[in-house]
Scaffold this motif. Structure first.
Motif, PDB file in Angstrom:
ATOM      1  N   VAL A   1     -34.139 -60.681 -23.093  1.00  9.39           N
ATOM      2  CA  VAL A   1     -33.093 -60.738 -22.067  1.00  9.39           C
ATOM      3  C   VAL A   1     -32.713 -62.192 -21.783  1.00  9.39           C
ATOM      4  O   VAL A   1     -31.551 -62.560 -21.791  1.00  9.39           O
ATOM      5  N   PHE A   2     -33.719 -63.028 -21.515  1.00  5.84           N
ATOM      6  CA  PHE A   2     -33.410 -64.409 -21.156  1.00  5.84           C
ATOM      7  C   PHE A   2     -33.618 -65.412 -22.302  1.00  5.84           C
ATOM      8  O   PHE A   2     -33.125 -66.508 -22.242  1.00  5.84           O
ATOM      9  N   ARG A   3     -34.347 -65.035 -23.332  1.00 11.96           N
ATOM     10  CA  ARG A   3     -34.697 -65.967 -24.411  1.00 11.96           C
ATOM     11  C   ARG A   3     -35.034 -67.340 -23.819  1.00 11.96           C
ATOM     12  O   ARG A   3     -34.378 -68.334 -24.088  1.00 11.96           O
ATOM     13  N   LYS A   4     -36.057 -67.306 -22.980  1.00 14.19           N
ATOM     14  CA  LYS A   4     -36.358 -68.465 -22.153  1.00 14.19           C
ATOM     15  C   LYS A   4     -37.370 -69.400 -22.799  1.00 14.19           C
ATOM     16  O   LYS A   4     -38.358 -68.972 -23.361  1.00 14.19           O
ATOM     17  N   LYS A   5     -37.089 -70.691 -22.694  1.00 16.89           N
ATOM     18  CA  LYS A   5     -38.011 -71.717 -23.160  1.00 16.89           C
ATOM     19  C   LYS A   5     -38.349 -72.589 -21.963  1.00 16.89           C
ATOM     20  O   LYS A   5     -37.466 -72.896 -21.175  1.00 16.89           O
ATOM     21  N   THR A   6     -39.593 -72.991 -21.821  1.00 15.32           N
ATOM     22  CA  THR A   6     -39.965 -73.845 -20.696  1.00 15.32           C
ATOM     23  C   THR A   6     -40.419 -75.202 -21.211  1.00 15.32           C
ATOM     24  O   THR A   6     -41.300 -75.268 -22.061  1.00 15.32           O
ATOM     25  N   TYR A   7     -39.804 -76.265 -20.721  1.00 16.52           N
ATOM     26  CA  TYR A   7     -40.226 -77.613 -21.121  1.00 16.52           C
ATOM     27  C   TYR A   7     -41.291 -78.109 -20.158  1.00 16.52           C
ATOM     28  O   TYR A   7     -41.369 -77.672 -19.015  1.00 16.52           O
ATOM     29  N   GLN A   8     -42.060 -79.073 -20.625  1.00 11.10           N
ATOM     30  CA  GLN A   8     -43.040 -79.743 -19.767  1.00 11.10           C
ATOM     31  C   GLN A   8     -42.337 -80.439 -18.601  1.00 11.10           C
ATOM     32  O   GLN A   8     -41.328 -81.101 -18.797  1.00 11.10           O
ATOM     33  N   PRO A   9     -42.871 -80.312 -17.394  1.00 10.06           N
ATOM     34  CA  PRO A   9     -42.311 -81.086 -16.269  1.00 10.06           C
ATOM     35  C   PRO A   9     -42.649 -82.577 -16.389  1.00 10.06           C
ATOM     36  O   PRO A   9     -43.388 -82.970 -17.283  1.00 10.06           O
ATOM     37  N   PHE A  10     -42.093 -83.384 -15.492  1.00  9.63           N
ATOM     38  CA  PHE A  10     -42.253 -84.835 -15.570  1.00  9.63           C
ATOM     39  C   PHE A  10     -43.701 -85.294 -15.414  1.00  9.63           C
ATOM     40  O   PHE A  10     -44.087 -86.283 -15.987  1.00  9.63           O
TER      41      PHE A  10
END
Ligand SMILES: [Zn+2]
Length: 490
Positions: A208-217
């Motif tokens: 549904v979202f094809r979500k990728k999460t990047y590392q935060p700062f």
């Protein structure tokens, strides 16, 4: 093509297979969006009455709250009557959680704990199956109404630092949908509730979202190295997401890096802040760094998405079928457009009713229709209650107003305002391009902006660090308590 298949074939069949109401609920919500305010208000009030009666019958905290004031649910008949019920505070929720806050009716097997990011300020709430479906549907509703997202589009998120630990717990190391389905078939788990719920999580994230999460700062704060910023830009150019959602400070820093280096704006269809509010000056610099539409919504882990903007980008339309949102000043409702504290009543969580919950944000609300075709009231969120300075005359400076003033100053790259005692402020500033802060008259100008009644001490610094929650508190106020003056207490 993929999106078409998803919407017309895959999601409806997943709904049938898993008894999920998510897809249907989402389509109902879109139909409600264009109803008249009268109709919406009627529906909202019907749902509120059901919630209040249910809470008084099955939830000890609310039963006692009303009883001790001699109020019956039937006495609350109009919007103004809400003022008779004192707001629910975070401390009260924590002190009464879980037994006295949750419904004796809720079936234990389908309850899930949800917690906000932010270790110090953590609030636990409980969602039942229905509420979880509403949260999913409202997430898609806000992506679709605010930015035109279609299921199946690529999404990138850069959540606040702590989210990778807390919020990630549910979504970590998800393998694909089909391997999981295959495993379910092989082990005969098609009727197994946990396996089905896990399948839904995978469908949501991967399809549904094809979500990728990047590392935060990370804990080093706002001042990232060039290499780190270049890394984010390169990753975004490679992934070309339809939607990018990130903590506003991250978007701001990335956008300003793009401007500083004279790079082409980063191509995304829609860029959206998450987890904190954005001042107009920040909004301008973010918009300039990305080649795409800048859009906003309002939500949190406990409630899900509650409001989102429309193409006019003038306030966020409240999801009035799901929430009753009030803005209060002391013990009265704010005038249209007047700044006050935001109270949230969640109309779709019967497992753990939250009625007039003081969510900790300040904002403004207006009812007038601006002609976009959606008739729900519009909300402007201007930051956290504890981040607002209130002077002796009662004038409120929300963190958005302060950010707006300081980010427009050419010598300020980042800042933090710390009220050490009432009327005394430490102003920490990361100078932009080696600016001479003392010569620039910054402290004097800031003092004048605050009406001349504050004592300001300026400190040049190298970076601004986040809180333990991973979020940034650019204004740390001591005077915010004045916002509660005149309020009825429990
Ligand atoms: Zn609108």
């Amino acid at each position: 093509m993929y999106s078409w298949l998803l919407r017309n074939l895959i999601l409806p069949s997943v709904s049938t297979f898993t008894r999920s109401a998510f897809w249907e609920a989402y389509r109902d919500m879109l139909r409600l969006e264009v109803r008249s305010w009268d109709e919406l208000q009627r529906l909202q009030w019907e749902r509120f009455e059901v919630l209040l009666a249910h809470a008084c019958q099955h939830v000890p905290f609310y039963r006692e709250r009303l009883q001790s004031r001699g109020i019956e649910p039937a006495d609350i008949r109009r919007f103004e009557d809400l003022l008779r019920i004192p707001p629910t505070t975070k401390d009260e929720v924590q002190a009464n959680f879980p037994d006295r806050m949750t419904s004796a009716q809720a079936s234990k097997g389908e309850l899930r704990y949800v917690s906000t990011s932010g270790t110090a300020n953590r609030l636990m709430v409980i969602h039942d199956f229905h509420k979880r479906e509403m949260v999913r549907a409202a997430a898609l509703r806000s992506l679709s109404l605010s930015g035109g997202y279609r299921p199946g589009g690529r999404m990138v998120e850069i959540p606040p630092d702590v989210c990778s630990i807390v919020c990630g717990a549910e979504g970590e190391s998800l393998d694909g949908v089909l391997p999981h389905l295959y495993r379910m078939v092989r082990h005969g788990e098609l009727g197994d509730e946990d396996a089905v719920s896990s399948l839904k999580g995978r469908v949501e994230r991967n399809w549904v979202f094809r979500k990728k999460t990047y590392q935060p700062f990370g804990p080093q704060g706002t001042s990232l190295s060039k290499e780190q910023l270049r890394g984010y830009v390169a990753a975004l150019r490679r992934d070309r997401p339809q939607v990018l959602k990130a903590l506003p400070t991250y978007l701001h820093e990335i956008a300003r890096y793009v401007a500083r280096e004279g790079l082409e704006p980063i191509p995304v269809d829609v860029v959206k802040p998450m987890g904190a509010s954005v001042s107009p000056a920040m909004r301008e610099s973010i918009a300039a760094g990305f080649d795409g539409a800048y859009r906003e919504d309002y939500g949190c882990a406990e409630f899900g998405d509650m409001a989102c903007d429309c193409a006019r980008r003038d306030g966020l339309h409240v999801f009035s079928d799901l929430f009753l949102i009030e803005v209060v000043v002391g013990d009265r409702h704010a005038e249209p457009g007047e700044l006050g504290r935001i109270l949230v009543t969640d109309l779709s969580n019967l497992a753990m009713p939250m009625i007039r919950y003081a969510i900790g944000d300040v904002g403004r609300i207006r009812l007038d229709d601006h002609g976009c075709g959606r008739h729900s009231p519009r909300l402007w969120v201007e930051g956290r209650v504890e981040d607002a300075l209130v002077d002796r005359g009662g004038e409120v400076y929300s963190s958005d107003r302060i950010m707006d003033f300081l980010y427009r100053r050419p010598e300020v790259a980042q800042f933090q305002v710390i009220e050490t005692r009432a009327g005394c402020l430490d102003l920490l500033v990361v100078p932009r391009n080696g600016a001479d802060l003392r010569a620039s008259g910054l402290a004097e100008a800031f003092g004048a902006f605050l009406g001349g009644g504050m004592d300001i001490t300026l400190y040049p610094v190298k970076t601004i660090r986040p809180e333990a929650s991973g979020k940034f508190r650019f204004v740390q106020s001591r005077s915010w308590g004045r916002l509660m003056e005149g309020e009825r207490h429990a």
